[in-house]
Design an enzyme around this catalytic site. Structure first.
Site: not given
Length: 691
Positions: A134, A181-182, A257
């Site tokens: 992350w 992440n993202e 997710e």
């Protein structure tokens, strides 16, 4: 039977006409081939610090929680565990420790994800492990410390070391690894990572791209090498739909997710609907819940958005929520490597609303059908928005064809999320009367908000333990000298929100202390964290109003922070820690000054002054907050006694640093003298770690 539910064996088509609720016949047929391979149902620990309070649960309750999550044929029986590769920065509910705070060192004793992966593997050796960053330590981000892709070799070596450490230190085989992440992905990085993994003996580790939406599919279609590097496409919160480009790639598609919804029965309905509909609508073969276990302080962000809840290590209380049993409807009767049947021949929607998916075992001997009739209002996920639809009571008829024609009976497991009132606990995962198959046909009446599993699998168990201890608030008297920990552990109950706090043995007289380890700005994930250059760790009961907190502290002689603080009535954490208000007592030893501020960023000063002289690098600091007054001492000498703002009037206790850099803490003591909105027993806890 249960609650009036009726299961009917159907003989001939005439039986279908015997009711006003007659509906279409739904074939279950493998004659013309199969759908996609099933990759599993999973949960996420991370994104971040979502398992923080689980680690020090007292036995036997800690093992019980882990059994409900991971033990096959018992509870959720999770098939995938996705964990955060800690990056020293907040990633939602706190920050997780990196294995490489700095480029020149590695340490695989930090953090609790290693422990959790070991516990999951101990219960289910076949569970798949998936790692994803992350955040990254600042050094990975290069000179600007905000972009890990400026030199792909840095993040490649960083992730490779984590994978290697998992194997060499813990004998854990990582099955999947993600990108960032993202956040934006780097095609050169993905290609280099694939080449390096292959060359270093980790060709088994598959890359999931890119844990955002479906954007990477277009790049895969245009870049053959990228397509060869990426095994699966993982999308977050797809709303049960994939897109055309993703389908064209031929890759396995994952909801890597999903869920993140409050785990009451509406949350259970959300989870049950998407577990089916992600394949029915989107051909997604894995769905992974954020988060696996809601084990972080209330009210940190997204409280209780796990499959179950465990937030009281001081009492041992935990709650098995409805998503655990909704998960079991799939996981206890399938395994990774099973195959979905084709759409229209075992996968689809009912005419009266709801859906069904059928899966077959690799040897063709077992069949499982999962049915859901979850209504719109009782299955809303927090995201994305859910378009209106209707579900009605209906009679469902399956016709078994192909290799299933010889099946004579199906075992039945049943849940109903709402029996009436919105707060009703419903009926969860109960074994029902076996359903007979006559002339290849099986029929049952289904109502709204129900989940069924029809299966030839003989397993299935609603695991249980004696009721855990009653819920209790965090003790109003608490102390920890940090001597009971193994070096490099993260101290229990202190929930780091930014930065990384680690047990270090500094020798006599203090011996083991808590050290803030981060020396420079990480490559942050939470947007707000990019606005702060300091760390914070919270502890206790958010409802504390009047409280005294005492701690010994010192600034590091090398790579030291500019100062440190103790605080009370801290009103927030997570990604909004930079906006936290409360009463913060900042100590600046290098300038021999102090500051009392009404906020974490010390933009709203209350009072300030000079520190008394001290002959020791260690100092004792005490902050007391009562009503609209605060006082403080430094090495037993009075610093201030001042009026403070009326709000916030309650919150956590916290410690932290004024800037990135080393600060050591020891002998934490807290005494809460008043608690808002609840009555609290006079309980005292001298904390000793759970062995």
């Amino acid at each position: 039977m249960n609650g009036g539910r009726i299961f009917v064996a159907c003989v001939g088509v005439c039986a279908l006409l015997a009711t006003a609720h007659a509906a279409a016949v739904y074939p279950i047929d493998d004659s013309d081939g199969f759908g996609r391979k099933f990759d599993g149902i999973g949960g996420i620990s991370g994104g971040g610090a979502t398992s923080k309070l689980l680690v020090n649960y007292p036995q036997p309750y800690r093992d019980q929680v882990l059994d409900f999550l991971f033990k096959p044929n018992f509870g959720a029986s999770l098939q995938i565990l996705k964990v955060e590769i800690g990056g020293d920065a907040c990633s939602t509910d706190g920050s997780e420790a990196s294995h490489m705070h700095n480029s020149w060192e590695e340490n695989y004793q930090r953090g609790y994800e290693w422990w959790l992966m070991l516990e999951a593997k101990k219960r289910n050796p076949n569970i798949k492990l998936y790692g994803l960053p992350w955040a990254y330590p600042g050094w990975v981000g290069g000179p600007t410390r905000d972009n890990p892709w400026t030199d792909p070799e840095r993040p490649v070596n960083y992730v490779l070391n984590w994978i290697r450490g998992a194997k060499t230190v813990y004998n854990l085989t990582i099955d999947y690894v993600g990108i960032w992440n993202e956040r934006m992905y780097s095609i050169p990085y993905i290609k280099l990572l694939r080449r390096v993994l292959d060359k270093t003996g980790f060709s088994n580790v598959k890359i999931v791209g890119a844990d955002k939406k479906w954007e990477i599919a277009d790049d895969i279609l245009q870049d053959e090498e990228l397509g060869a590097a990426v095994e699966n496409i993982g999308c977050h919160y797809p709303g049960t739909f994939s897109d055309t480009s993703a389908m064209k790639t031929g890759k396995q598609l994952w909801a890597s997710e999903d869920y993140s919804t409050f785990n009451d029965n509406v949350g259970g309905g959300c989870w049950g609907r998407i577990l089916n509909m992600n394949y029915v609508n989107g051909n997604m073969t894995a769905t992974i819940s954020w988060n696996a276990i809601a084990s972080y302080y209330n009210p940190l962000p997204w409280f209780r958005t796990g499959l179950m809840t465990a937030v009281e290590p001081w009492s041992g209380n935990y709650a098995v929520e409805s998503p655990i049993w909704i998960t079991a409807h799939t996981t206890q009767f399938t395994e990774i490597g099973w195959t979905y049947l084709r759409h229209g021949a075992g996968v689809g929607n009912f005419t009266g609303g709801g859906s069904y998916v059928a899966l077959i075992s690799p040897n063709g001997k077992n069949l499982t059908i999962i049915i859901e009739t979850l209504s719109h209002d009782h299955s809303i996920c927090v995201r994305p928005p859910l378009e209106p639809y209707n579900v009605s009571t209906q009679r469902v008829t399956f016709q078994l064809k192909g290799s299933f024609i010889s099946i004579t009976s199906l075992r039945v497991w049943y849940s109903r999320l709402f029996n009436g009132a919105i707060n009703d606990t419903g009926t969860m995962f109960e074994r029902q009367q076996t359903l007979q198959v006559v002339n290849g046909m099986v029929q049952l009446d289904v109502a709204v908000d129900e989940v069924y599993t029809l299966t030839t699998v003989k397993g299935g168990k609603k695991g249980s333990y004696p009721r855990p201890p009653a819920s209790q608030p965090f003790p109003n008297t608490y102390s920890d000298d940090f001597e009971g920990y193994t070096e490099h552990m993260e101290p229990y109950n202190l929930a780091q929100q930014t930065g990384s706090y680690e047990i270090i043995d500094v020798g006599p007289p203090h011996n083991k202390v808590v050290r803030q380890m981060v020396l420079s700005q990480p490559v942050h994930w939470c947007k707000a964290e990019g606005n702060t250059n300091r760390s914070i760790s919270v502890i206790g009961n958010y409802n504390w109003t009047d409280v005294t907190v005492q701690i010994d502290a010192r600034v590091g002689a090398v790579n030291g922070s500019s100062g440190y603080f103790v605080a009370a009535r801290v009103d927030r954490g997570g990604g909004s820690s930079d906006k936290a208000e409360g009463i913060f007592l900042y100590i600046f030893p290098k300038t021999s000054t102090y500051l009392v501020s009404a906020d974490f960023e010390h933009k709203h000063g209350i009072t300030k002054g000079e520190l008394p002289s001290s002959s020791s690098d260690w100092s004792n600091v005490v902050l007391t907050v009562r009503g609209e007054n605060a006082s403080g001492t430094y090495n037993n000498q009075k610093l201030f006694n001042v009026s403070i703002p009326a709000t916030p009037n309650m919150g956590f206790v916290a410690i932290g640093t004024d800037s990135w850099g080393i600060v050591d803490y020891d002998n934490l003591m807290i005494k809460a003298e008043a608690v808002a909105h609840q009555r609290q027993k006079d309980n005292t806890l001298y904390f000793k770690p759970q062995k």
